[in-house]
Design a protein around this motif. Structure first.
Motif, mmCIF file in Angstrom:
data_model
loop_
_atom_site.group_PDB
_atom_site.id
_atom_site.type_symbol
_atom_site.label_atom_id
_atom_site.label_comp_id
_atom_site.label_asym_id
_atom_site.label_seq_id
_atom_site.Cartn_x
_atom_site.Cartn_y
_atom_site.Cartn_z
ATOM 1 N N TYR A 37 -12.462 -28.114 -107.405
ATOM 2 C CA TYR A 37 -11.490 -27.404 -107.777
ATOM 3 C C TYR A 37 -10.168 -27.882 -107.070
ATOM 4 C CZ TYR A 37 -13.122 -25.683 -103.128
ATOM 5 O OH TYR A 37 -13.586 -25.605 -102.039
ATOM 6 N N VAL A 38 -10.257 -28.832 -106.126
ATOM 7 C CA VAL A 38 -8.994 -29.387 -105.613
ATOM 8 C C VAL A 38 -9.483 -30.629 -104.845
ATOM 9 C CG1 VAL A 38 -9.366 -28.061 -103.034
ATOM 10 C CG2 VAL A 38 -7.034 -28.959 -103.925
ATOM 11 N N ARG A 39 -8.690 -31.582 -104.885
ATOM 12 C CA ARG A 39 -8.797 -32.722 -103.906
ATOM 13 C C ARG A 39 -8.101 -32.749 -102.602
ATOM 14 N NH1 ARG A 39 -10.369 -37.740 -105.370
ATOM 15 N NH2 ARG A 39 -10.580 -37.310 -107.455
ATOM 16 N N PHE A 40 -8.862 -32.648 -101.484
ATOM 17 C CA PHE A 40 -8.273 -32.747 -99.996
ATOM 18 C C PHE A 40 -8.454 -34.217 -99.774
ATOM 19 C CE2 PHE A 40 -11.101 -29.091 -99.747
ATOM 20 C CZ PHE A 40 -10.220 -27.964 -99.918
ATOM 21 N N GLU A 41 -7.036 -34.684 -99.357
ATOM 22 C CA GLU A 41 -6.911 -36.134 -99.166
ATOM 23 C C GLU A 41 -6.090 -36.627 -97.871
ATOM 24 O OE1 GLU A 41 -5.465 -37.428 -102.852
ATOM 25 O OE2 GLU A 41 -4.335 -35.846 -103.046
ATOM 26 N N ARG A 42 -6.347 -37.734 -97.425
ATOM 27 C CA ARG A 42 -5.272 -38.040 -96.293
ATOM 28 C C ARG A 42 -3.793 -37.848 -96.799
ATOM 29 N NH1 ARG A 42 -7.291 -43.452 -94.903
ATOM 30 N NH2 ARG A 42 -8.798 -42.237 -93.675
ATOM 31 N N LEU A 82 -7.843 -20.086 -103.217
ATOM 32 C CA LEU A 82 -6.750 -19.580 -104.105
ATOM 33 C C LEU A 82 -5.777 -20.661 -104.300
ATOM 34 C CD1 LEU A 82 -5.306 -17.319 -105.620
ATOM 35 C CD2 LEU A 82 -4.142 -16.720 -103.536
ATOM 36 N N SER A 83 -5.726 -21.206 -105.641
ATOM 37 C CA SER A 83 -4.947 -22.416 -105.869
ATOM 38 C C SER A 83 -3.497 -21.940 -105.819
ATOM 39 C CB SER A 83 -5.142 -22.808 -107.508
ATOM 40 O OG SER A 83 -4.794 -21.848 -108.292
ATOM 41 N N GLY A 84 -2.713 -23.017 -105.567
ATOM 42 C CA GLY A 84 -1.378 -23.001 -105.339
ATOM 43 C C GLY A 84 -0.526 -22.236 -106.402
ATOM 44 N N ASP A 85 -1.034 -22.453 -107.515
ATOM 45 C CA ASP A 85 -0.256 -21.625 -108.492
ATOM 46 C C ASP A 85 -0.845 -20.053 -108.981
ATOM 47 O OD1 ASP A 85 -2.780 -22.163 -109.888
ATOM 48 O OD2 ASP A 85 -2.225 -23.406 -111.403
ATOM 49 N N ARG A 86 -1.885 -19.834 -107.937
ATOM 50 C CA ARG A 86 -2.505 -18.363 -107.884
ATOM 51 C C ARG A 86 -3.221 -18.144 -109.331
ATOM 52 N NH1 ARG A 86 2.054 -18.438 -105.152
ATOM 53 N NH2 ARG A 86 2.018 -17.587 -103.119
ATOM 54 N N GLN A 87 -3.614 -19.278 -110.154
ATOM 55 C CA GLN A 87 -4.382 -18.964 -111.410
ATOM 56 C C GLN A 87 -5.769 -19.134 -111.163
ATOM 57 O OE1 GLN A 87 -2.806 -18.240 -114.166
ATOM 58 N NE2 GLN A 87 -0.996 -17.949 -112.629
ATOM 59 N N THR A 88 -6.183 -19.765 -110.219
ATOM 60 C CA THR A 88 -7.749 -20.064 -109.783
ATOM 61 C C THR A 88 -8.173 -19.367 -108.469
ATOM 62 O OG1 THR A 88 -7.610 -22.221 -110.928
ATOM 63 C CG2 THR A 88 -9.597 -21.746 -109.307
ATOM 64 N N LEU A 89 -9.203 -18.459 -108.503
ATOM 65 C CA LEU A 89 -9.446 -17.885 -107.444
ATOM 66 C C LEU A 89 -11.095 -17.895 -107.370
ATOM 67 C CD1 LEU A 89 -8.832 -15.671 -104.843
ATOM 68 C CD2 LEU A 89 -9.161 -13.944 -106.497
ATOM 69 N N LEU A 90 -11.615 -18.394 -106.663
ATOM 70 C CA LEU A 90 -13.031 -18.602 -106.505
ATOM 71 C C LEU A 90 -13.706 -18.014 -105.119
ATOM 72 C CD1 LEU A 90 -13.060 -22.570 -107.463
ATOM 73 C CD2 LEU A 90 -13.410 -20.500 -108.956
ATOM 74 N N ARG A 91 -14.914 -17.652 -105.126
ATOM 75 C CA ARG A 91 -15.602 -17.260 -104.028
ATOM 76 C C ARG A 91 -16.765 -18.492 -103.884
ATOM 77 N NH1 ARG A 91 -15.824 -10.858 -103.506
ATOM 78 N NH2 ARG A 91 -17.691 -11.382 -102.217
ATOM 79 N N LEU A 92 -16.593 -18.956 -102.850
ATOM 80 C CA LEU A 92 -17.409 -20.304 -102.551
ATOM 81 C C LEU A 92 -18.655 -19.713 -101.561
ATOM 82 C CD1 LEU A 92 -14.336 -22.445 -102.245
ATOM 83 C CD2 LEU A 92 -15.864 -22.282 -104.159
ATOM 84 N N ASP A 93 -19.626 -20.632 -101.735
ATOM 85 C CA ASP A 93 -20.739 -20.973 -100.583
ATOM 86 C C ASP A 93 -21.562 -19.882 -100.758
ATOM 87 O OD1 ASP A 93 -19.803 -23.650 -100.762
ATOM 88 O OD2 ASP A 93 -18.430 -23.018 -98.839
ATOM 89 N N GLU A 94 -21.803 -18.770 -101.661
ATOM 90 C CA GLU A 94 -22.642 -17.708 -101.439
ATOM 91 C C GLU A 94 -24.175 -17.986 -101.100
ATOM 92 O OE1 GLU A 94 -20.951 -13.524 -102.913
ATOM 93 O OE2 GLU A 94 -20.014 -15.282 -104.471
ATOM 94 N N ASP A 95 -24.242 -19.388 -101.900
ATOM 95 C CA ASP A 95 -25.803 -19.741 -101.776
ATOM 96 C C ASP A 95 -26.243 -20.454 -100.276
ATOM 97 O OD1 ASP A 95 -23.878 -21.762 -102.132
ATOM 98 O OD2 ASP A 95 -25.219 -23.252 -103.010
#
Length: 162
Positions: free
Chosen positions: A50-55, A110-123
């Motif tokens: 859903y996003v790329r984290f990078e240096r 929550l994406s910067g454009d506020r269009q994507t909201l995801l609940r993560l890692d419930e598993d």
């Protein structure tokens, strides 16, 4: 309390896997809400889907001594807002040179454009055994995730500015 401009170490304690420690700089601390800034502390790149984290990414991290979560505002190296990564965690322990949080495996994006909201890692939360081992803490963790989702939908700005 943290002293603005001082170097601090942030330590994330994980339930089922190794934690993470990294250097940061204190921005402010009002006795309850502590804010630090740190560069991305992971591998050179990590594609989370859903996003790329990078240096070069810059993380402004908000911790509370009375809330069961932390919020990380992430900007790309060019200043573009990528979004907010929110960790459900026990209230932060803040010492003059260190912030320690115990991660409870539930997260929200929550994406910067506020269009994507995801609940993560419930598993991961269920696999941790926390709901069976400590139902009260598990209930607080779930309530914190619900609170984060509500804040994400209504705007995190007031919370982060306070």
């Amino acid at each position: 309390m943290l002293t603005p401009g001082s170097e601090v170490e942030v330590t994330l304690v994980k339930q089922q896997r190794p934690g993470l420690s990294y250097p940061a700089v204190a921005l402010r601390d009002d006795g309850n809400h502590a804010v630090v800034r740190a560069p991305w502390a992971g591998p050179p790149e990590r594609d989370a889907g859903y996003v790329r984290f990078e240096r070069g990414d810059v993380w402004t991290e908000h911790f509370w001594r009375d809330r069961w979560f932390s919020v990380k505002e992430i900007h790309a190296g060019d200043g573009r807002l990528k979004g907010w990564y929110c960790d459900v965690a026990r209230p932060a322990r803040v010492d003059p040179d260190r912030v320690t949080v115990h991660d409870l495996d539930l997260d929200l994006w929550l994406s910067g454009d506020r269009q994507t909201l995801l609940r993560l890692d419930e598993d991961e939360f269920l696999a941790s055994g926390l709901p069976e081992r400590d139902p009260e803490t598990a209930a607080r963790a779930r309530a914190a995730l619900d609170e984060l989702e509500t804040l994400a939908r209504t705007g995190l700005g007031a919370l982060l500015a306070a």
